[in-house]
Design an enzyme around this catalytic site. Structure first.
Site, PDB file in Angstrom:
ATOM      1  N   GLU A   1       0.799  -1.223   0.000  1.00 47.81           N
ATOM      2  CA  GLU A   1       0.000   0.000   0.000  1.00 47.81           C
ATOM      3  C   GLU A   1       0.837   1.281   0.000  1.00 47.81           C
ATOM      4  O   GLU A   1       0.297   2.384  -0.157  1.00 47.81           O
ATOM      5  CB  GLU A   1      -0.940   0.014   1.211  1.00 47.81           C
ATOM      6  CG  GLU A   1      -2.021  -1.036   1.168  1.00 47.81           C
ATOM      7  CD  GLU A   1      -1.560  -2.442   1.561  1.00 47.81           C
ATOM      8  OE1 GLU A   1      -2.241  -3.418   1.189  1.00 47.81           O
ATOM      9  OE2 GLU A   1      -0.499  -2.577   2.228  1.00 47.81           O
TER      10      GLU A   1
ATOM     11  N   HIS B   1       4.999 -15.013  -2.641  1.00 47.91           N
ATOM     12  CA  HIS B   1       4.411 -13.753  -2.177  1.00 47.91           C
ATOM     13  C   HIS B   1       5.485 -12.689  -1.917  1.00 47.91           C
ATOM     14  O   HIS B   1       5.302 -11.520  -2.256  1.00 47.91           O
ATOM     15  CB  HIS B   1       3.591 -14.015  -0.908  1.00 47.91           C
ATOM     16  CG  HIS B   1       2.883 -12.820  -0.373  1.00 47.91           C
ATOM     17  ND1 HIS B   1       1.758 -12.301  -0.975  1.00 47.91           N
ATOM     18  CD2 HIS B   1       3.138 -12.035   0.699  1.00 47.91           C
ATOM     19  CE1 HIS B   1       1.350 -11.242  -0.289  1.00 47.91           C
ATOM     20  NE2 HIS B   1       2.168 -11.071   0.730  1.00 47.91           N
TER      21      HIS B   1
END
Length: 160
Positions: free
Chosen positions: A59, A88
């Protein structure tokens, strides 16, 4: 340790600069150390600071871009990504790195890169500016963004 080659930046005057610190909240101890290092450095340099917490490193780019577009002179992006057993790690690391690079280029404003990409927690503790740490990457990211913002300011004064 990479810190041996770090540039010295002492004596920077960030008076009049508005710097936003966008910081991820994953890995509390390391993230808190990075944030404290950035806080200390920016306070010593006299910057006007706004802190914006975000969930994680993914983010960071969107919030940094919004802050820069809203008028901040620079952004310090702090995050912690620790390798796990799945891909990931690579996806988030690449997204954060490329995203923050694009934000800096798109806005024409500096982004101090304080995102740690780590193989294990100990590497983060060694770099987080905690008591006993070998490096202070939060401070380094804050100093980098101020130095770059000052360079850009000097170009604007030349341009007129």
């Amino acid at each position: 340790m990479a810190g041996a080659g770090a540039p010295t930046t002492g004596g920077l005057d960030a008076s009049g600069l508005r710097i936003v610190v966008v910081h991820g909240r994953w890995h509390d101890q390391i993230a808190a150390g990075l944030l404290e290092g950035a806080r200390r450095a920016l306070a010593e340099m006299g910057a006007d600071v706004l802190e914006l917490p975000v969930p994680g490193s993914f983010e960071l780019p969107v919030v940094a871009q919004a802050a820069l577009e809203a008028g901040a002179d620079g952004a310090v992006a702090l995050g912690v990504i620790i390798r796990g057993g799945t891909p990931h790690f690579e996806y988030v690391s690449q997204a954060a790195t490329m995203g923050l690079t694009e934000v800096a280029v798109r806005t024409g404003k500096p982004v101090g890169f304080g995102v740690l990409t780590l193989d294990d927690e100990q590497q983060g503790i060694d770099r987080a500016g905690l008591p006993g740490s070998k490096e202070d990457k939060g401070r380094e990211a804050a100093e980098a963004v101020v130095e770059a913002a000052l360079a850009l300011r000097s170009l604007r004064s030349v341009d007129g």
